[in-house]
Motif scaffolding. Structure first.
Motif, PDB file in Angstrom:
ATOM      1  N   UNK A   1      73.995   1.452   2.265  1.00  0.00           N
ATOM      2  CA  UNK A   1      73.457   0.169   2.562  1.00  0.00           C
ATOM      3  C   UNK A   1      73.421   0.118   4.111  1.00  0.00           C
ATOM      4  N   UNK A   2      74.486   0.539   4.745  1.00  0.00           N
ATOM      5  CA  UNK A   2      74.824   0.478   6.251  1.00  0.00           C
ATOM      6  C   UNK A   2      73.591   1.237   6.896  1.00  0.00           C
ATOM      7  N   UNK A   3      73.318   2.464   6.329  1.00  0.00           N
ATOM      8  CA  UNK A   3      72.273   3.133   6.800  1.00  0.00           C
ATOM      9  C   UNK A   3      70.851   2.526   6.872  1.00  0.00           C
ATOM     10  N   UNK A   4      70.667   1.648   5.828  1.00  0.00           N
ATOM     11  CA  UNK A   4      69.465   1.066   5.542  1.00  0.00           C
ATOM     12  C   UNK A   4      69.296  -0.005   6.481  1.00  0.00           C
ATOM     13  N   UNK A   5      70.505  -0.900   6.667  1.00  0.00           N
ATOM     14  CA  UNK A   5      70.534  -1.871   7.665  1.00  0.00           C
ATOM     15  C   UNK A   5      70.241  -1.418   9.220  1.00  0.00           C
ATOM     16  N   UNK A   6      70.749  -0.306   9.472  1.00  0.00           N
ATOM     17  CA  UNK A   6      70.507   0.443  10.911  1.00  0.00           C
ATOM     18  C   UNK A   6      68.930   0.622  11.154  1.00  0.00           C
ATOM     19  N   UNK A   7      68.467   1.037  10.055  1.00  0.00           N
ATOM     20  CA  UNK A   7      67.026   1.473  10.110  1.00  0.00           C
ATOM     21  C   UNK A   7      66.281   0.205   9.746  1.00  0.00           C
TER      22      UNK A   7
ATOM     23  N   UNK B   1      57.395  -0.727   4.997  1.00  0.00           N
ATOM     24  CA  UNK B   1      58.745  -0.136   4.874  1.00  0.00           C
ATOM     25  C   UNK B   1      59.718  -1.136   5.456  1.00  0.00           C
ATOM     26  N   UNK B   2      59.648  -1.913   6.467  1.00  0.00           N
ATOM     27  CA  UNK B   2      60.425  -2.781   6.943  1.00  0.00           C
ATOM     28  C   UNK B   2      60.896  -4.229   5.943  1.00  0.00           C
ATOM     29  N   UNK B   3      59.560  -4.475   5.426  1.00  0.00           N
ATOM     30  CA  UNK B   3      59.520  -5.676   4.510  1.00  0.00           C
ATOM     31  C   UNK B   3      60.401  -5.075   3.319  1.00  0.00           C
ATOM     32  N   UNK B   4      60.425  -4.139   2.805  1.00  0.00           N
ATOM     33  CA  UNK B   4      61.096  -3.247   1.883  1.00  0.00           C
ATOM     34  C   UNK B   4      62.739  -3.406   2.210  1.00  0.00           C
ATOM     35  N   UNK B   5      62.899  -2.771   3.317  1.00  0.00           N
ATOM     36  CA  UNK B   5      64.275  -2.707   3.698  1.00  0.00           C
ATOM     37  C   UNK B   5      65.077  -4.006   3.898  1.00  0.00           C
ATOM     38  N   UNK B   6      64.143  -5.136   4.153  1.00  0.00           N
ATOM     39  CA  UNK B   6      64.615  -6.449   4.444  1.00  0.00           C
ATOM     40  C   UNK B   6      64.734  -7.268   3.125  1.00  0.00           C
ATOM     41  N   UNK B   7      64.051  -6.976   2.120  1.00  0.00           N
ATOM     42  CA  UNK B   7      64.104  -7.761   0.938  1.00  0.00           C
ATOM     43  C   UNK B   7      64.085  -7.012  -0.300  1.00  0.00           C
ATOM     44  N   UNK B   8      63.845  -5.761  -0.439  1.00  0.00           N
ATOM     45  CA  UNK B   8      63.691  -4.911  -1.412  1.00  0.00           C
ATOM     46  C   UNK B   8      62.709  -4.985  -2.435  1.00  0.00           C
ATOM     47  N   UNK B   9      61.760  -5.969  -1.886  1.00  0.00           N
ATOM     48  CA  UNK B   9      60.307  -6.241  -2.644  1.00  0.00           C
ATOM     49  C   UNK B   9      59.430  -5.075  -2.293  1.00  0.00           C
ATOM     50  N   UNK B  10      58.832  -4.867  -3.395  1.00  0.00           N
ATOM     51  CA  UNK B  10      58.158  -3.527  -3.358  1.00  0.00           C
ATOM     52  C   UNK B  10      56.693  -3.997  -3.471  1.00  0.00           C
ATOM     53  N   UNK B  11      55.925  -4.011  -2.125  1.00  0.00           N
ATOM     54  CA  UNK B  11      54.416  -4.160  -2.036  1.00  0.00           C
ATOM     55  C   UNK B  11      53.709  -3.027  -2.973  1.00  0.00           C
TER      56      UNK B  11
ATOM     57  N   UNK C   1      52.234   5.830  -0.421  1.00  0.00           N
ATOM     58  CA  UNK C   1      53.202   6.518   0.315  1.00  0.00           C
ATOM     59  C   UNK C   1      54.787   5.923   0.023  1.00  0.00           C
ATOM     60  N   UNK C   2      54.610   4.496  -0.153  1.00  0.00           N
ATOM     61  CA  UNK C   2      55.794   3.785  -0.485  1.00  0.00           C
ATOM     62  C   UNK C   2      56.865   4.503  -1.551  1.00  0.00           C
TER      63      UNK C   2
END
Length: 243
Positions: A101-107, A71-81, A88-89
């Motif tokens: 987008x601000x919420x996602x950055x906080x996460x 999930x961290x990788x997706x939040x950083x790059x938006x690339x979907x593994x 579950x992704x």
């Protein structure tokens, strides 16, 4: 003061809230979450938001699990593994639809700040999955083992009880720490709905993502607290039972 180890949540916010209520925590309690906060039920993003809020009023330690890495990788790059998406992704991505987008950055910052392991003052080790170094977690060569390894649990489960701790045959990994607390492998795989003890290791993942409950254990008294069966709290969903 209690130290409470909490197993894999997998997007089950309803179970998490129920468990926290049962724990009746106060500011003197320490909560150690063993990872895998997302992927499964429909409230993954909401679980992260809840934990961020909880950490502002309570002593919390957050261990990183393999699903959190994805999930961290997706939040950083938006690339979907692709592996993540099918385990579950997809549900986690959908849970973020109403988040800015601000919420996602906080996460993302929250995921980045997670620990791979924690050792307390009584030499208890807390981590998501396991480690393979005979010299302990500080000398683990492959950090992926912290959130993917299952050999530590398998070794503890298959240990011959006749082997004395002083024996050269006794596994070094189990000698290094007073106690070890993990998640990652559901105890429901072994037809158990409670945390499993094997030698000095406790597996606290009681299958919340599948057919089990969300669990916490008091590491001092070994008292177990549990939510209801999580799938009953999400009757219109399958969680990870479809995978």
């Amino acid at each position: 003061m209690r130290t409470l180890a909490i197993g894999d949540i997998h997007g089950g916010l309803k179970a998490l809230k129920q468990l926290i209520e049962k724990l009746q925590i106060n500011t003197n309690d320490q909560l150690i979450f063993l990872g895998d906060y997302v992927d499964g039920w429909s409230d993954s993003a909401q679980v992260i938001q809840y934990l961020i809020t909880l950490s502002k009023t309570n002593d919390c330690i957050f261990i990183k699990g393999n699903h959190d890495v994805w999930c961290e990788q997706w939040l950083r790059t938006e690339d979907v593994n692709g592996v993540w998406f099918n385990h579950g992704g997809k549900e986690t991505i959908e849970s973020y639809e109403t988040f800015s987008e601000d919420d996602k950055k906080q996460h993302l910052y929250f995921f980045e700040d997670m620990q791979l392991y924690h050792i307390d003052d009584d030499n208890r080790l807390f981590l998501h999955a396991g480690f393979t170094s005979m010299h302990g977690v500080e000398r683990e060569l492959h950090k992926e083992n912290f959130y993917f390894d299952r050999t530590l649990l398998e070794m503890a489960l298959t240990m011959d009880s006749r082997i004395e701790k002083q024996s050269d045959l006794y596994p070094n990994r189990l000698k290094l720490y007073h106690e070890i607390y993990i998640g990652h492998t559901p105890t429901t795989n072994f037809n158990q709905d409670q945390p499993i003890q094997a030698i000095n290791l406790w597996d606290v993942d009681t299958g919340a993502a599948f057919t089990g409950k969300l669990s916490a254990i008091d590491v001092h008294t070994k008292k177990v607290y549990q939510s209801d069966i999580v799938k009953d709290l999400y009757p219109n969903e399958l969680g990870r039972n479809k995978q």
